[in-house]
Design a protein around this motif. Structure first.
Motif, mmCIF file in Angstrom:
data_model
loop_
_atom_site.group_PDB
_atom_site.id
_atom_site.type_symbol
_atom_site.label_atom_id
_atom_site.label_comp_id
_atom_site.label_asym_id
_atom_site.label_seq_id
_atom_site.Cartn_x
_atom_site.Cartn_y
_atom_site.Cartn_z
ATOM 1 N N SER A 4 -2.853 1.555 20.421
ATOM 2 C CA SER A 4 -3.275 1.768 19.038
ATOM 3 C C SER A 4 -4.567 1.024 18.783
ATOM 4 O O SER A 4 -4.647 -0.187 19.005
ATOM 5 C CB SER A 4 -2.199 1.274 18.069
ATOM 6 N N VAL A 6 -7.648 0.378 15.783
ATOM 7 C CA VAL A 6 -7.846 0.417 14.336
ATOM 8 C C VAL A 6 -9.334 0.230 14.034
ATOM 9 O O VAL A 6 -9.960 -0.703 14.535
ATOM 10 C CB VAL A 6 -7.022 -0.676 13.616
ATOM 11 N N SER A 127 -4.117 6.142 20.141
ATOM 12 C CA SER A 127 -4.052 6.600 18.763
ATOM 13 C C SER A 127 -5.029 5.745 17.956
ATOM 14 O O SER A 127 -4.937 4.513 17.976
ATOM 15 C CB SER A 127 -2.631 6.428 18.227
ATOM 16 N N ARG A 129 -6.518 4.723 14.308
ATOM 17 C CA ARG A 129 -6.189 4.734 12.892
ATOM 18 C C ARG A 129 -7.363 4.138 12.119
ATOM 19 O O ARG A 129 -7.973 3.175 12.550
ATOM 20 C CB ARG A 129 -4.924 3.916 12.636
ATOM 21 N N ALA A 131 -8.533 2.209 8.777
ATOM 22 C CA ALA A 131 -8.062 1.422 7.645
ATOM 23 C C ALA A 131 -8.758 1.849 6.354
ATOM 24 O O ALA A 131 -8.249 1.626 5.265
ATOM 25 C CB ALA A 131 -8.303 -0.061 7.896
ATOM 26 N N ASP A 175 -7.484 9.607 10.966
ATOM 27 C CA ASP A 175 -6.790 9.253 12.201
ATOM 28 C C ASP A 175 -6.835 10.397 13.215
ATOM 29 O O ASP A 175 -6.797 11.564 12.850
ATOM 30 C CB ASP A 175 -5.334 8.910 11.890
ATOM 31 N N SER A 177 -6.020 11.082 17.839
ATOM 32 C CA SER A 177 -5.560 10.523 19.086
ATOM 33 C C SER A 177 -6.203 11.288 20.242
ATOM 34 O O SER A 177 -6.682 12.406 20.071
ATOM 35 C CB SER A 177 -4.025 10.579 19.199
#
Length: 182
Positions: A4, A6, A127, A129, A131, A175, A177
């Motif tokens: 993951s 961010v 993945s 993501r 914020a 988001d 992936s």
């Protein structure tokens, strides 16, 4: 194993707008909000400063809004000069359209990869993501995350070794992936 990543904002983005004093095109928001009352009507502005001359410009947030139509917690946040509220206001497309400004996110975000070793396995599933809705090229994120050049990432895409359900060309602010096959 799923990694993951961010994309996180580090500061407020620059506001792109022409300065009437010096002609510069960049302003910096410092989180200050000015509220002015006219009997039962409110005006509110987000204040931005020219990066060249320091001139203050006002981005309209509320214009002649009835006091009762403004939520009390929003009004309190405006009076407290809440930086979080300033960030929310800058990301509001209606506010940017009304004030005819754009945002420049260069240098205002960072990629947190979690510090894990990404290139060790046969295939790496990542993945990403966001914020905050920061428009970034996925190829740039992947290059930064793996320590590769953008040309190398584009070559991996062309060879089919880097695949995603989302389009990896252009800008993304949501988001997504991808899988990198070794």
């Amino acid at each position: 194993m799923l990694n993951s990543w961010v994309v996180m904002p580090t500061c407020l983005p620059a506001v792109l707008r022409r300065c009437h004093t010096c002609g510069s095109e960049r302003f910096r928001a410092n989180g200050k909000i000015r509220v002015n009352a006219h009997h039962k009507l409110l005006d509110a502005w987000l204040l931005v400063l020219c990066t060249s001359c320091g001139e203050t410009a006002k981005l309209t947030v509320l214009e002649r809004a009835n006091v009762r139509s403004v939520r009390p917690e929003l009004l309190d946040r405006m009076h407290d000069n809440d930086r979080g509220l300033a960030a929310e206001l800058l990301q509001d497309p209606a506010l940017r359209r009304r004030n005819r400004v754009a945002l420049d996110w260069d240098g205002a975000w960072r990629l947190d990869t979690g510090g894990s070793d990404h290139l060790g396995g046969e295939a790496v599933d990542v993945s990403v993501r966001f914020a905050a809705p920061i428009p970034v090229r996925p190829v740039r994120l992947i290059a930064e995350g793996f320590g590769l050049s953008r040309a190398e990432v584009e070559r991996l895409v062309a060879e089919g070794r880097l695949v995603s359900a989302d389009r990896l060309s252009g800008l993304l602010s949501g988001d997504f992936s991808f899988v990198l096959k070794r």
